[in-house]
Design a protein around this motif. Structure first.
Motif, short mmCIF file in Angstrom:
data_model
loop_
_atom_site.label_atom_id
_atom_site.label_comp_id
_atom_site.label_asym_id
_atom_site.label_seq_id
_atom_site.Cartn_x
_atom_site.Cartn_y
_atom_site.Cartn_z
N ALA A 199 -29.10 24.60 46.45
CA ALA A 199 -28.77 23.41 45.66
C ALA A 199 -30.04 22.63 45.30
CB ALA A 199 -27.81 22.52 46.44
N ALA A 200 -30.96 22.51 46.24
CA ALA A 200 -32.21 21.80 45.96
C ALA A 200 -33.04 22.54 44.90
CB ALA A 200 -33.02 21.62 47.24
N GLY A 201 -33.11 23.85 45.01
CA GLY A 201 -33.84 24.64 44.01
C GLY A 201 -33.22 24.55 42.64
N THR A 202 -31.90 24.54 42.58
CA THR A 202 -31.21 24.41 41.30
C THR A 202 -31.49 23.05 40.67
OG1 THR A 202 -29.47 25.87 42.11
CG2 THR A 202 -28.96 24.53 40.18
N LEU A 203 -31.48 22.01 41.48
CA LEU A 203 -31.77 20.67 40.97
C LEU A 203 -33.20 20.58 40.44
CD1 LEU A 203 -30.90 17.71 40.58
CD2 LEU A 203 -31.76 17.29 42.88
N LEU A 204 -34.16 21.13 41.16
CA LEU A 204 -35.54 21.11 40.70
C LEU A 204 -35.71 21.92 39.43
CD1 LEU A 204 -37.50 21.38 44.05
CD2 LEU A 204 -37.31 19.41 42.55
N ALA A 215 -33.44 22.37 37.14
CA ALA A 215 -32.83 21.60 36.05
C ALA A 215 -33.75 20.45 35.63
CB ALA A 215 -31.47 21.06 36.48
N LEU A 216 -34.42 19.82 36.59
CA LEU A 216 -35.32 18.72 36.26
C LEU A 216 -36.58 19.18 35.54
CD1 LEU A 216 -35.08 16.49 39.45
CD2 LEU A 216 -34.14 16.04 37.18
N TRP A 217 -36.88 20.47 35.62
CA TRP A 217 -38.05 21.02 34.93
C TRP A 217 -37.91 20.83 33.42
CZ3 TRP A 217 -42.50 23.32 36.64
CH2 TRP A 217 -43.25 24.00 35.71
N PHE A 218 -36.69 20.83 32.91
CA PHE A 218 -36.45 20.76 31.47
C PHE A 218 -36.28 19.33 30.95
CE2 PHE A 218 -35.08 24.98 32.74
CZ PHE A 218 -35.86 25.74 31.88
N VAL A 219 -36.41 18.32 31.81
CA VAL A 219 -36.34 16.94 31.36
C VAL A 219 -37.63 16.62 30.61
CG1 VAL A 219 -36.21 14.53 32.12
CG2 VAL A 219 -34.84 16.28 33.26
N PRO A 220 -37.53 16.09 29.40
CA PRO A 220 -38.76 15.82 28.64
C PRO A 220 -39.60 14.73 29.28
CG PRO A 220 -36.84 14.97 27.48
CD PRO A 220 -36.33 15.72 28.68
#
Length: 96
Positions: free
Chosen positions: A13-18, A20-25
């Motif tokens: 879950a933590a890896g998935t969240l990180l 997903a946050l990689w693509f935040v501009p």
């Protein structure tokens, strides 16, 4: 559910969240290059006087940050609630 599987789910879950946050501009300033002179003349003179070439966007005099404060406070409260719930649920464990 075993402790090993629970740890694996938490790490996933933590890896998935990180990921997903990689693509935040990001809010980095970039230099805009205008190809035609008509667009270049429309820019304010103050932007040319700085000499730095990088300009941040003008946000205006009254930016309403209330939704961001409310949302951030709500998410912080939810996170604290999850931590409290997890600590209470785990309780004391006998030594193995």
């Amino acid at each position: 559910m075993s402790v090993t599987r629970r740890t694996l789910l938490t790490a996933t879950a933590a890896g998935t969240l990180l990921a997903a946050l990689w693509f935040v501009p990001s809010a980095n300033a970039t230099a805009e290059t205008a190809a035609d002179p008509a667009t270049r003349s429309a820019q304010p003179a103050a932007a040319e006087d700085t000499g730095a070439g990088l300009q941040l966007a003008e946000t205006g005099p009254g930016v309403d940050t209330t939704p961001y404060l409310i949302g951030g406070t709500a998410l912080l409260g939810m996170g604290a609630g999850f931590v409290t719930y997890s600590v209470r649920r785990s309780g004391t464990r006998p030594a193995a």
